[in-house]
Design a protein around this motif. Structure first.
Motif, PDB file in Angstrom:
ATOM      1  N   VAL A 184       0.624   3.074  37.244  1.00 48.31           N
ATOM      2  CA  VAL A 184       0.257   1.703  37.627  1.00 48.31           C
ATOM      3  C   VAL A 184      -0.066   0.872  36.396  1.00 48.31           C
ATOM      4  CG1 VAL A 184      -1.441   0.320  38.878  1.00 48.31           C
ATOM      5  CG2 VAL A 184      -0.543   2.416  39.908  1.00 48.31           C
ATOM      6  N   PHE A 185      -0.791   1.461  35.440  1.00 50.50           N
ATOM      7  CA  PHE A 185      -1.156   0.717  34.232  1.00 50.50           C
ATOM      8  C   PHE A 185       0.045   0.508  33.307  1.00 50.50           C
ATOM      9  CE2 PHE A 185      -5.538   2.418  35.131  1.00 50.50           C
ATOM     10  CZ  PHE A 185      -6.102   1.177  35.386  1.00 50.50           C
ATOM     11  N   LEU A 186       0.960   1.473  33.272  1.00 48.11           N
ATOM     12  CA  LEU A 186       2.100   1.360  32.376  1.00 48.11           C
ATOM     13  C   LEU A 186       3.217   0.492  32.943  1.00 48.11           C
ATOM     14  CD1 LEU A 186       2.511   5.009  31.002  1.00 48.11           C
ATOM     15  CD2 LEU A 186       1.566   3.027  29.829  1.00 48.11           C
ATOM     16  N   ALA A 187       3.266   0.343  34.251  1.00 46.00           N
ATOM     17  CA  ALA A 187       4.384  -0.355  34.881  1.00 46.00           C
ATOM     18  C   ALA A 187       4.578  -1.788  34.389  1.00 46.00           C
ATOM     19  CB  ALA A 187       4.226  -0.324  36.396  1.00 46.00           C
ATOM     20  N   PRO A 188       3.535  -2.642  34.314  1.00 42.03           N
ATOM     21  CA  PRO A 188       3.784  -4.019  33.858  1.00 42.03           C
ATOM     22  C   PRO A 188       4.380  -4.095  32.444  1.00 42.03           C
ATOM     23  CG  PRO A 188       1.633  -3.841  34.897  1.00 42.03           C
ATOM     24  CD  PRO A 188       2.136  -2.448  34.729  1.00 42.03           C
ATOM     25  N   ALA A 189       3.800  -3.338  31.515  1.00 46.51           N
ATOM     26  CA  ALA A 189       4.329  -3.368  30.147  1.00 46.51           C
ATOM     27  C   ALA A 189       5.742  -2.803  30.097  1.00 46.51           C
ATOM     28  CB  ALA A 189       3.409  -2.581  29.215  1.00 46.51           C
ATOM     29  N   LEU A 190       5.997  -1.745  30.861  1.00 47.33           N
ATOM     30  CA  LEU A 190       7.333  -1.145  30.869  1.00 47.33           C
ATOM     31  C   LEU A 190       8.363  -2.095  31.449  1.00 47.33           C
ATOM     32  CD1 LEU A 190       8.997   1.380  30.300  1.00 47.33           C
ATOM     33  CD2 LEU A 190       8.439   2.193  32.596  1.00 47.33           C
ATOM     34  N   LEU A 191       8.001  -2.827  32.499  1.00 49.89           N
ATOM     35  CA  LEU A 191       8.931  -3.787  33.100  1.00 49.89           C
ATOM     36  C   LEU A 191       9.244  -4.925  32.131  1.00 49.89           C
ATOM     37  CD1 LEU A 191       7.557  -3.983  36.756  1.00 49.89           C
ATOM     38  CD2 LEU A 191       9.663  -2.883  35.976  1.00 49.89           C
ATOM     39  N   VAL A 192       8.212  -5.445  31.474  1.00 47.53           N
ATOM     40  CA  VAL A 192       8.431  -6.528  30.523  1.00 47.53           C
ATOM     41  C   VAL A 192       9.286  -6.052  29.349  1.00 47.53           C
ATOM     42  CG1 VAL A 192       7.283  -8.082  28.899  1.00 47.53           C
ATOM     43  CG2 VAL A 192       6.330  -7.747  31.176  1.00 47.53           C
ATOM     44  N   TYR A 193       8.976  -4.865  28.819  1.00 47.11           N
ATOM     45  CA  TYR A 193       9.743  -4.331  27.689  1.00 47.11           C
ATOM     46  C   TYR A 193      11.195  -4.084  28.090  1.00 47.11           C
ATOM     47  CZ  TYR A 193      10.923  -1.464  23.657  1.00 47.11           C
ATOM     48  OH  TYR A 193      11.516  -0.969  22.516  1.00 47.11           O
ATOM     49  N   THR A 194      11.401  -3.595  29.309  1.00 44.26           N
ATOM     50  CA  THR A 194      12.767  -3.352  29.768  1.00 44.26           C
ATOM     51  C   THR A 194      13.542  -4.656  29.904  1.00 44.26           C
ATOM     52  OG1 THR A 194      12.050  -1.373  30.960  1.00 44.26           O
ATOM     53  CG2 THR A 194      14.145  -2.356  31.622  1.00 44.26           C
ATOM     54  N   ALA A 195      12.893  -5.675  30.480  1.00 39.88           N
ATOM     55  CA  ALA A 195      13.580  -6.955  30.681  1.00 39.88           C
ATOM     56  C   ALA A 195      13.854  -7.680  29.376  1.00 39.88           C
ATOM     57  CB  ALA A 195      12.741  -7.843  31.612  1.00 39.88           C
ATOM     58  N   VAL A 196      12.936  -7.565  28.416  1.00 36.61           N
ATOM     59  CA  VAL A 196      13.051  -8.334  27.173  1.00 36.61           C
ATOM     60  C   VAL A 196      13.818  -7.582  26.092  1.00 36.61           C
ATOM     61  CG1 VAL A 196      11.728  -9.446  25.333  1.00 36.61           C
ATOM     62  CG2 VAL A 196      10.951  -9.614  27.683  1.00 36.61           C
ATOM     63  N   MET A 197      13.739  -6.249  26.084  1.00 42.42           N
ATOM     64  CA  MET A 197      14.321  -5.474  24.990  1.00 42.42           C
ATOM     65  C   MET A 197      15.472  -4.567  25.442  1.00 42.42           C
ATOM     66  SD  MET A 197      12.698  -6.381  22.238  1.00 42.42           S
ATOM     67  CE  MET A 197      13.176  -5.060  21.122  1.00 42.42           C
ATOM     68  N   ILE A 198      15.230  -3.729  26.422  1.00 51.91           N
ATOM     69  CA  ILE A 198      16.216  -2.711  26.790  1.00 51.91           C
ATOM     70  C   ILE A 198      17.474  -3.340  27.382  1.00 51.91           C
ATOM     71  CG2 ILE A 198      16.628  -0.630  28.127  1.00 51.91           C
ATOM     72  CD1 ILE A 198      14.623  -0.296  25.882  1.00 51.91           C
ATOM     73  N   VAL A 199      17.313  -4.242  28.345  1.00 52.78           N
ATOM     74  CA  VAL A 199      18.478  -4.853  28.995  1.00 52.78           C
ATOM     75  C   VAL A 199      19.311  -5.669  28.001  1.00 52.78           C
ATOM     76  CG1 VAL A 199      19.205  -6.484  30.772  1.00 52.78           C
ATOM     77  CG2 VAL A 199      17.423  -4.801  31.270  1.00 52.78           C
ATOM     78  N   PRO A 200      18.703  -6.570  27.192  1.00 54.32           N
ATOM     79  CA  PRO A 200      19.527  -7.282  26.204  1.00 54.32           C
ATOM     80  C   PRO A 200      20.209  -6.351  25.201  1.00 54.32           C
ATOM     81  CG  PRO A 200      17.428  -8.394  26.496  1.00 54.32           C
ATOM     82  CD  PRO A 200      17.321  -7.085  27.201  1.00 54.32           C
ATOM     83  N   LEU A 201      19.518  -5.279  24.786  1.00 57.00           N
ATOM     84  CA  LEU A 201      20.132  -4.340  23.845  1.00 57.00           C
ATOM     85  C   LEU A 201      21.340  -3.653  24.475  1.00 57.00           C
ATOM     86  CD1 LEU A 201      20.171  -2.759  21.198  1.00 57.00           C
ATOM     87  CD2 LEU A 201      18.514  -1.179  22.205  1.00 57.00           C
ATOM     88  N   ALA A 202      21.194  -3.201  25.716  1.00 55.70           N
ATOM     89  CA  ALA A 202      22.313  -2.551  26.395  1.00 55.70           C
ATOM     90  C   ALA A 202      23.473  -3.518  26.589  1.00 55.70           C
ATOM     91  CB  ALA A 202      21.844  -1.986  27.737  1.00 55.70           C
ATOM     92  N   ASP A 203      23.177  -4.771  26.911  1.00 59.50           N
ATOM     93  CA  ASP A 203      24.242  -5.748  27.106  1.00 59.50           C
ATOM     94  C   ASP A 203      24.921  -6.089  25.783  1.00 59.50           C
ATOM     95  OD1 ASP A 203      25.599  -7.411  29.093  1.00 59.50           O
ATOM     96  OD2 ASP A 203      24.791  -9.105  27.968  1.00 59.50           O
ATOM     97  N   THR A 204      24.163  -6.083  24.684  1.00 62.60           N
ATOM     98  CA  THR A 204      24.768  -6.304  23.372  1.00 62.60           C
ATOM     99  C   THR A 204      25.732  -5.179  23.015  1.00 62.60           C
ATOM    100  OG1 THR A 204      22.827  -7.524  22.603  1.00 62.60           O
ATOM    101  CG2 THR A 204      24.271  -6.609  20.922  1.00 62.60           C
TER     102      THR A 204
END
Length: 323
Positions: free
Chosen positions: A31-51
């Motif tokens: 529960v505590f990790l979910a918000p940071a993980l979601l933000v990091y995934t949306a801002v970093m992981i998804v753009p990196l994968a799309d690049t």
């Protein structure tokens, strides 16, 4: 023997807490990790994968087409692209080398001086050295551009006041000196960051260790070289890898001072400015998102290799040395 005696000899053992039963039953951590993980995934992981995905495609008549590694072959071998990529990579290496050879040693020296217990006005010095790092790239770039201007800058007047006006040259306007000048400006701006990190590491050295060294007659510079420096090597390693990552992501200062074309005649072009021109285009070329993604992937690979070499090579040796 009475029951009281038995209780005195064998005190009751506390019951094992129920919470320590199974380490996997801790949903509150997720529960505590979910918000940071979601933000990091949306801002970093998804753009990196799309690049990475874009780097494997090209567009023909507006239709995406999978080409595999052809974009990388074009970047490395086609003179239209490699003629700018390889000089930009060399300039980036030079930009990084200047920071490593000047910024970090100067930061180390300043941190050593500021950690002296009898230094007066230490807080004022720390603020003065760290203040440029808090300034915007735009402010720093335009300020130094005005200072070094041969027409209205104050640098010729200051050198003339001490009889050295003959040494002044339009450093930002000459191909041979523009990149070095920008690197020195960047060193001036960010020398406070390694200074503060190393300063914090020096303050973390136990006083008992330093007092024992003084009892053995190890003081002054000898104490710093033999006692303090070995203890702060891990921090110096972290500062070095941060310098590497930041320099291979550099863009703002050169863009502010020299523009997207990284003049004069691309002499200050680094991977960041080359990526910007490739992806978004400029007055001399159209933007190509697929080739821009290819350049970004190469930059990511260089940073990944550098960080990996540090973590699996240098950091392990430092940890063994510390133990």
């Amino acid at each position: 023997m009475t029951d009281v005696d038995h209780l005195a000899l064998d005190p009751p053992r506390p019951a094992a807490p129920a919470a320590a039963a199974a380490p996997g039953r801790r949903p509150h951590i997720a529960v505590f990790l979910a918000p940071a993980l979601l933000v990091y995934t949306a801002v970093m992981i998804v753009p990196l994968a799309d690049t990475l995905r874009l780097a494997l495609y090209t567009r023909l008549d507006g239709v995406p087409r999978f080409v595999g590694l052809d974009n990388f072959r074009t970047l490395f071998g086609d003179p239209r692209w490699s003629g700018h990529f390889w000089p930009a990579l060399i300039n980036n290496l030079l930009f990084f080398a200047i920071h490593m050879l000047l910024q970090n040693p100067i930061g180390l020296g300043l941190a050593a001086l500021l950690s002296l217990p009898r230094l007066r006005f230490g807080a004022a010095y720390r603020t003065a050295f760290f203040l440029p790092a808090m300034l915007s790239f735009v402010i720093v770039g335009f300020t130094w551009k005005l200072i070094l201007s041969p027409i209205w800058g104050v640098a010729p007047s200051l050198l003339g006041a001490v009889g050295l006006k003959g040494l002044f040259h339009p450093w930002l306007g000459q191909e041979s000196s523009a990149l070095v000048t920008l690197a020195l400006i960047s060193v001036w701006q960010f020398v406070g960051i390694p200074m503060m990190l190393i300063y914090a590491a020096l303050l973390g050295i136990p006083d008992e260790l330093l007092e024992a060294a003084e009892l053995d007659g190890i003081t002054g510079l000898a104490q710093f070289l033999k006692i303090k420096l070995p203890l702060i090597w891990p921090t110096i390693g972290i500062v070095s890898i941060l310098t590497f990552v930041n320099n291979f992501n550099a863009f703002d200062l050169i863009y502010t001072v020299e523009g997207a074309l990284a003049g004069p005649n691309y002499s200050t072009d680094i991977l960041g400015t080359f990526l910007f021109r490739t992806f978004f285009g400029n007055q001399l070329q159209l933007g190509d998102p697929n080739m821009g993604a290819t350049v970004a992937t190469v930059m990511f690979g260089i940073i990944l290799v550098g960080v990996g070499a540090y973590l699996f090579g240098v950091q392990r040796r430092l940890n063994r040395y510390a133990l």
